[in-house]
Write a protein that holds these residues in place. Structure first.
Motif, PDB file in Angstrom:
ATOM      1  N   GLY A 175     129.102  24.369  18.011  1.00  0.00           N
ATOM      2  CA  GLY A 175     128.310  23.151  18.014  1.00  0.00           C
ATOM      3  C   GLY A 175     128.637  22.190  16.887  1.00  0.00           C
ATOM      4  N   VAL A 176     129.582  22.572  16.006  1.00  0.00           N
ATOM      5  CA  VAL A 176     129.933  21.708  14.877  1.00  0.00           C
ATOM      6  C   VAL A 176     130.709  20.466  15.310  1.00  0.00           C
ATOM      7  CG1 VAL A 176     130.030  23.675  13.279  1.00  0.00           C
ATOM      8  CG2 VAL A 176     132.133  22.906  14.398  1.00  0.00           C
ATOM      9  N   GLY A 177     131.322  20.516  16.499  1.00  0.00           N
ATOM     10  CA  GLY A 177     132.345  19.552  16.853  1.00  0.00           C
ATOM     11  C   GLY A 177     131.967  18.092  16.793  1.00  0.00           C
ATOM     12  N   PRO A 178     130.957  17.617  17.547  1.00  0.00           N
ATOM     13  CA  PRO A 178     130.638  16.189  17.509  1.00  0.00           C
ATOM     14  C   PRO A 178     130.251  15.694  16.123  1.00  0.00           C
ATOM     15  CG  PRO A 178     129.715  17.180  19.473  1.00  0.00           C
ATOM     16  CD  PRO A 178     130.238  18.316  18.628  1.00  0.00           C
ATOM     17  N   GLY A 179     129.535  16.508  15.339  1.00  0.00           N
ATOM     18  CA  GLY A 179     129.187  16.094  13.984  1.00  0.00           C
ATOM     19  C   GLY A 179     130.408  15.958  13.100  1.00  0.00           C
ATOM     20  N   TYR A 180     131.266  16.971  13.107  1.00  0.00           N
ATOM     21  CA  TYR A 180     132.507  16.898  12.334  1.00  0.00           C
ATOM     22  C   TYR A 180     133.355  15.710  12.775  1.00  0.00           C
ATOM     23  CZ  TYR A 180     132.146  21.648  10.265  1.00  0.00           C
ATOM     24  OH  TYR A 180     131.790  22.766   9.548  1.00  0.00           O
ATOM     25  N   ALA A 181     133.458  15.515  14.094  1.00  0.00           N
ATOM     26  CA  ALA A 181     134.294  14.421  14.610  1.00  0.00           C
ATOM     27  C   ALA A 181     133.735  13.053  14.222  1.00  0.00           C
ATOM     28  CB  ALA A 181     134.421  14.531  16.127  1.00  0.00           C
ATOM     29  N   ALA A 182     132.406  12.914  14.250  1.00  0.00           N
ATOM     30  CA  ALA A 182     131.798  11.651  13.828  1.00  0.00           C
ATOM     31  C   ALA A 182     132.136  11.364  12.375  1.00  0.00           C
ATOM     32  CB  ALA A 182     130.278  11.707  14.030  1.00  0.00           C
ATOM     33  N   ALA A 183     132.024  12.390  11.533  1.00  0.00           N
ATOM     34  CA  ALA A 183     132.354  12.207  10.119  1.00  0.00           C
ATOM     35  C   ALA A 183     133.823  11.825   9.945  1.00  0.00           C
ATOM     36  CB  ALA A 183     132.043  13.481   9.345  1.00  0.00           C
ATOM     37  N   ALA A 184     134.690  12.470  10.709  1.00  0.00           N
ATOM     38  CA  ALA A 184     136.127  12.175  10.598  1.00  0.00           C
ATOM     39  C   ALA A 184     136.426  10.732  10.977  1.00  0.00           C
ATOM     40  CB  ALA A 184     136.924  13.137  11.472  1.00  0.00           C
ATOM     41  N   ARG A 185     135.820  10.260  12.060  1.00  0.00           N
ATOM     42  CA  ARG A 185     136.073   8.884  12.485  1.00  0.00           C
ATOM     43  C   ARG A 185     135.505   7.885  11.485  1.00  0.00           C
ATOM     44  NH1 ARG A 185     139.661   7.051  13.949  1.00  0.00           N
ATOM     45  NH2 ARG A 185     139.886   8.068  15.957  1.00  0.00           N
ATOM     46  N   LEU A 186     134.335   8.185  10.892  1.00  0.00           N
ATOM     47  CA  LEU A 186     133.742   7.284   9.907  1.00  0.00           C
ATOM     48  C   LEU A 186     134.592   7.206   8.646  1.00  0.00           C
ATOM     49  CD1 LEU A 186     130.025   8.371  10.291  1.00  0.00           C
ATOM     50  CD2 LEU A 186     130.903   6.074  10.733  1.00  0.00           C
ATOM     51  N   LEU A 187     135.088   8.342   8.183  1.00  0.00           N
ATOM     52  CA  LEU A 187     135.852   8.358   6.931  1.00  0.00           C
ATOM     53  C   LEU A 187     137.292   7.914   7.116  1.00  0.00           C
ATOM     54  CD1 LEU A 187     133.323  10.033   5.999  1.00  0.00           C
ATOM     55  CD2 LEU A 187     134.889  11.301   4.526  1.00  0.00           C
ATOM     56  N   HIS A 188     137.831   8.116   8.314  1.00  0.00           N
ATOM     57  CA  HIS A 188     139.237   7.773   8.562  1.00  0.00           C
ATOM     58  C   HIS A 188     139.348   6.975   9.857  1.00  0.00           C
ATOM     59  CE1 HIS A 188     140.640  10.199   5.231  1.00  0.00           C
ATOM     60  NE2 HIS A 188     139.916  11.213   5.658  1.00  0.00           N
ATOM     61  N   PRO A 189     138.885   5.730   9.849  1.00  0.00           N
ATOM     62  CA  PRO A 189     138.866   4.943  11.088  1.00  0.00           C
ATOM     63  C   PRO A 189     140.243   4.614  11.644  1.00  0.00           C
ATOM     64  CG  PRO A 189     138.264   3.588   9.189  1.00  0.00           C
ATOM     65  CD  PRO A 189     138.294   5.000   8.708  1.00  0.00           C
TER      66      PRO A 189
ATOM     67  N   GLY B  60     124.971  16.457  23.931  1.00  0.00           N
ATOM     68  CA  GLY B  60     124.158  15.257  23.845  1.00  0.00           C
ATOM     69  C   GLY B  60     124.594  14.313  22.750  1.00  0.00           C
ATOM     70  N   ASP B  61     125.286  14.834  21.750  1.00  0.00           N
ATOM     71  CA  ASP B  61     125.709  13.964  20.659  1.00  0.00           C
ATOM     72  C   ASP B  61     126.977  13.196  20.959  1.00  0.00           C
ATOM     73  OD1 ASP B  61     124.046  13.650  18.257  1.00  0.00           O
ATOM     74  OD2 ASP B  61     123.880  15.809  18.445  1.00  0.00           O
ATOM     75  N   VAL B  62     127.507  13.308  22.188  1.00  0.00           N
ATOM     76  CA  VAL B  62     128.465  12.301  22.646  1.00  0.00           C
ATOM     77  C   VAL B  62     127.788  10.937  22.612  1.00  0.00           C
ATOM     78  CG1 VAL B  62     129.765  11.462  24.644  1.00  0.00           C
ATOM     79  CG2 VAL B  62     129.847  13.894  24.028  1.00  0.00           C
ATOM     80  N   ASP B  63     126.482  10.914  22.902  1.00  0.00           N
ATOM     81  CA  ASP B  63     125.714   9.671  22.809  1.00  0.00           C
ATOM     82  C   ASP B  63     125.793   9.091  21.395  1.00  0.00           C
ATOM     83  OD1 ASP B  63     123.384   7.792  23.616  1.00  0.00           O
ATOM     84  OD2 ASP B  63     122.584   8.867  21.884  1.00  0.00           O
ATOM     85  N   THR B  64     125.780   9.951  20.380  1.00  0.00           N
ATOM     86  CA  THR B  64     125.911   9.484  18.989  1.00  0.00           C
ATOM     87  C   THR B  64     127.255   8.803  18.784  1.00  0.00           C
ATOM     88  OG1 THR B  64     124.451  11.230  18.191  1.00  0.00           O
ATOM     89  CG2 THR B  64     125.941  10.227  16.585  1.00  0.00           C
ATOM     90  N   LEU B  65     128.317   9.419  19.295  1.00  0.00           N
ATOM     91  CA  LEU B  65     129.644   8.822  19.159  1.00  0.00           C
ATOM     92  C   LEU B  65     129.701   7.463  19.858  1.00  0.00           C
ATOM     93  CD1 LEU B  65     131.855  11.976  19.897  1.00  0.00           C
ATOM     94  CD2 LEU B  65     131.214  11.061  17.660  1.00  0.00           C
ATOM     95  N   VAL B  66     129.067   7.364  21.025  1.00  0.00           N
ATOM     96  CA  VAL B  66     129.082   6.108  21.780  1.00  0.00           C
ATOM     97  C   VAL B  66     128.280   5.031  21.057  1.00  0.00           C
ATOM     98  CG1 VAL B  66     128.330   4.999  23.922  1.00  0.00           C
ATOM     99  CG2 VAL B  66     129.485   7.225  24.001  1.00  0.00           C
ATOM    100  N   ARG B  67     127.043   5.364  20.662  1.00  0.00           N
ATOM    101  CA  ARG B  67     126.172   4.358  20.037  1.00  0.00           C
ATOM    102  C   ARG B  67     126.757   3.812  18.745  1.00  0.00           C
ATOM    103  NH1 ARG B  67     122.018   6.186  17.935  1.00  0.00           N
ATOM    104  NH2 ARG B  67     122.273   8.411  18.340  1.00  0.00           N
ATOM    105  N   HIS B  68     127.406   4.680  17.990  1.00  0.00           N
ATOM    106  CA  HIS B  68     127.949   4.250  16.702  1.00  0.00           C
ATOM    107  C   HIS B  68     129.411   3.805  16.804  1.00  0.00           C
ATOM    108  CE1 HIS B  68     124.447   5.259  14.262  1.00  0.00           C
ATOM    109  NE2 HIS B  68     124.276   6.292  15.058  1.00  0.00           N
ATOM    110  N   LYS B  69     129.894   3.686  18.049  1.00  0.00           N
ATOM    111  CA  LYS B  69     131.246   3.164  18.307  1.00  0.00           C
ATOM    112  C   LYS B  69     132.289   3.976  17.524  1.00  0.00           C
ATOM    113  CE  LYS B  69     129.778  -1.536  19.450  1.00  0.00           C
ATOM    114  NZ  LYS B  69     128.344  -1.192  19.613  1.00  0.00           N
ATOM    115  N   LEU B  70     132.287   5.276  17.802  1.00  0.00           N
ATOM    116  CA  LEU B  70     133.196   6.198  17.129  1.00  0.00           C
ATOM    117  C   LEU B  70     134.119   6.834  18.172  1.00  0.00           C
ATOM    118  CD1 LEU B  70     130.554   7.932  14.816  1.00  0.00           C
ATOM    119  CD2 LEU B  70     132.090   6.040  14.227  1.00  0.00           C
ATOM    120  N   PRO B  71     135.217   6.166  18.496  1.00  0.00           N
ATOM    121  CA  PRO B  71     136.118   6.721  19.514  1.00  0.00           C
ATOM    122  C   PRO B  71     136.785   8.006  19.030  1.00  0.00           C
ATOM    123  CG  PRO B  71     137.073   4.768  18.501  1.00  0.00           C
ATOM    124  CD  PRO B  71     135.677   4.857  17.995  1.00  0.00           C
ATOM    125  N   VAL B  72     136.602   9.050  19.792  1.00  0.00           N
ATOM    126  CA  VAL B  72     137.163  10.368  19.497  1.00  0.00           C
ATOM    127  C   VAL B  72     137.792  10.887  20.784  1.00  0.00           C
ATOM    128  CG1 VAL B  72     136.583  12.770  18.958  1.00  0.00           C
ATOM    129  CG2 VAL B  72     135.520  10.906  17.661  1.00  0.00           C
TER     130      VAL B  72
END
Length: 542
Positions: free
Chosen positions: A410-424, A442-454
């Motif tokens: 379950g770490v994946g979307p959180g780690y990926a969001a952090a990676a995209r934010l720190l290394h756009p 469900g946290d794919v929604d987080t990636l979408v809302r915050h415009k974090l393409p992964v």
């Protein structure tokens, strides 16, 4: 507001000022009434606030940010279930030695014991998982406690810290001195006699091996590691987040020949515990050197011949300039290099497999051909991501994120969001087993809302492969190990505002991945893989 006399405001403002003074510019959260003061203060301060769909993702994202930046990450959680939902993230950060501050709300101190909403004493629950867990009971202590918590989280050996603040304490006002980051602790070079003993053991060995773990990354010691292995001429393997500390093209970097640990007469383990990933330190012919950043990390379950503790870069550099005589270990290095080449050549059959259903290694092979050298790869799963761990090379440090030894999915979307934010500007790839995807889909929604393409790649074999195959081997049958075959996870991502597609044929993998990388939204490539292919494991879990 602030002035010459200090800082005046309600508790949330004081906490955020302490975060800002320590260099924190991003917090991860899920909104809740007990932390309104914190959230509004962070918004007024201009901090980046990343709100998620489950508190575990907030903590995983904060830990991911810590892993990538080598600075404490921060999660803001509401009281009661907000905290209990984040417990797996705390346990993961503890196992990984990740500096993390979880700052939580708490039911009113004034009415404690009366049955307030979400009234729960969090501290006894999280204390075993943290370096420190405490409740801040006075508004004028909030800034100092937050600053101290961040320093504690970052000090060797790093780890999570938990603070909760009652809602009434957060909403009261106080005046305090302006928060400051505080002085950095000077590096500890380690006991010079112990460092010299470690270098002498390596130099005198005929078949030495070095294993570099995640603390080499955390301690900024990858350049010192390179100087050390080059000076002592010792073959090196990278473990966990230590991956990339020595690039795969280096003459002393190895990955496919870890059975060398069974043949070595000296094993140097740097910055990682001797846990199940390293056969619990059972190296039958070797004298063991364990180099750690804190004396409390020294292995106690195996005898060690030397165990320097302190700043890893300083210790490795001191070993590199050790003045004694040393062997060039040329014959040993040559044998390992020949074996490494042969095993890489043998991998081609899996990496290029044309079988149908798709062999999971073929997915990794196609992906590897498209990755930039600084791409960040996030792994969340069992069998499928194990292929990535074995077959993908990390060319730079800080480019590999996996759950670590706690093994929490379950770490994946959180780690990926952090990676995209720190290394756009980098490629960010999230590799998921189909089982793991269910933990935080469900946290794919987080990636979408915050415009974090992964780019998400699911190895979809319709089973819990890490459980099904071993159970069948042990018992001849399996229990509770099946998922729904051929599930269209890509359609779920589309429904949440991303995009994706399902891949059935091996020749279609590369074109789908190229479309994913070209997309500007979270994109899931759902690859239907062969459920009969079992990853060959050598680790003994217990």
């Amino acid at each position: 507001m602030s002035g010459e006399a200090g800082l005046t405001g309600e508790g949330g403002l004081l906490a955020v000022a302490a975060l800002r003074a320590a260099g924190v510019d991003t917090v991860f959260t899920l909104s809740g009434g007990h932390i309104f003061s914190l959230l509004h203060a962070a918004a007024r301060d201009g901090m980046r606030i990343v709100d998620v769909r489950h508190e575990q993702t907030a903590v995983f994202a904060a830990e991911g940010a810590a892993k990538l930046s080598r600075r404490p990450g921060v999660a803001l959680l509401t009281a009661g279930p907000g905290v209990t939902n984040g417990v797996s993230g705390l346990a993961t950060a503890q196992a990984n030695g990740s500096p993390l501050l979880v700052l939580a709300g708490r039911a009113s101190q004034r009415r404690w014991g009366s049955g307030s909403l979400q009234e729960l004493d969090h501290v006894p629950l999280v204390a075993p998982l943290t370096k420190r867990a405490a409740t801040v009971t006075r508004t004028d202590e909030i800034a100092a406690e937050v600053g101290a918590a961040l320093r504690t989280a970052a000090a060797p050996h790093r780890g999570p810290v938990f603070l909760d603040i009652p809602i009434d304490v957060l909403h009261q006002r106080a005046s305090v001195p302006p928060p400051s980051a505080g002085p950095a602790a000077p590096p500890d070079p380690g006991d010079p006699d112990e460092v010299a003993r470690a270098a002498a053991i390596v130099a005198a060995a005929r078949q030495p091996v070095l294993v570099a773990g995640g603390d080499v990354w955390w301690g900024g010691a990858w350049a010192a590691l390179r100087r050390c292995v080059e000076a002592l001429r010792v073959p090196a393997f990278m473990n966990g987040q230590g991956r990339g500390a020595l690039p795969p093209g280096h003459e002393l970097a190895f990955s496919r020949t870890r059975d060398a640990l069974k043949e070595a007469d000296a094993v140097v383990v740097v910055g990682t515990p001797m846990d199940f990933r390293l056969s619990f330190g059972r190296f039958p012919q070797a004298r063991i050197v364990h180099i750690v950043d804190d004396p409390g990390r020294r292995a106690a379950h195996v005898p060690v011949a030397a165990a320097p503790a302190g700043d890893l870069a300083a210790i490795l550099d001191a070993m590199a300039v050790w003045p004694g005589a040393r062997d060039d270990h040329a014959e040993w290095i040559g044998r390992l290099r020949d074996r490494e080449r042969a095993r890489r050549a043998a991998e081609r059959a899996e990496l290029e497999s044309a079988s149908s259903p798709i062999h999971p290694a073929r997915v990794i092979g196609e992906l590897g051909a498209l990755l930039d050298r600084d791409a960040i790869v996030v792994c969340d799963g069992g069998d499928f991501v194990s292929y990535a761990g074995r077959l993908l090379d990390s060319h730079q440090p800080g480019c590999w994120l996996d759950p670590g030894p706690f093994g929490c999915l379950g770490v994946g979307p959180g780690y990926a969001a952090a990676a995209r934010l720190l290394h756009p500007d980098r490629q960010v790839v999230l590799l998921l087993g189909d089982g793991a995807f269910g933990f935080s889909a469900g946290d794919v929604d987080t990636l979408v809302r915050h415009k974090l393409p992964v780019v998400m790649v699911v190895g979809n074999n319709g089973i819990w492969g890490l459980e099904k195959h071993p159970m069948r081997k042990l018992y001849g049958s399996d229990v509770a190990a099946d998922l729904r075959p051929d599930t269209r996870y890509d359609l779920l991502v589309r429904s949440l505002g991303g995009d994706g597609e399902t891949v059935l044929r091996p020749q279609d993998i590369a074109p789908a991945l190229k479309r994913a990388f070209a997309s500007e939204v979270p994109y899931l490539v759902n690859v239907l893989t062969d459920p009969d292919v079992a990853y060959r494991r050598s680790a003994n879990l217990g």
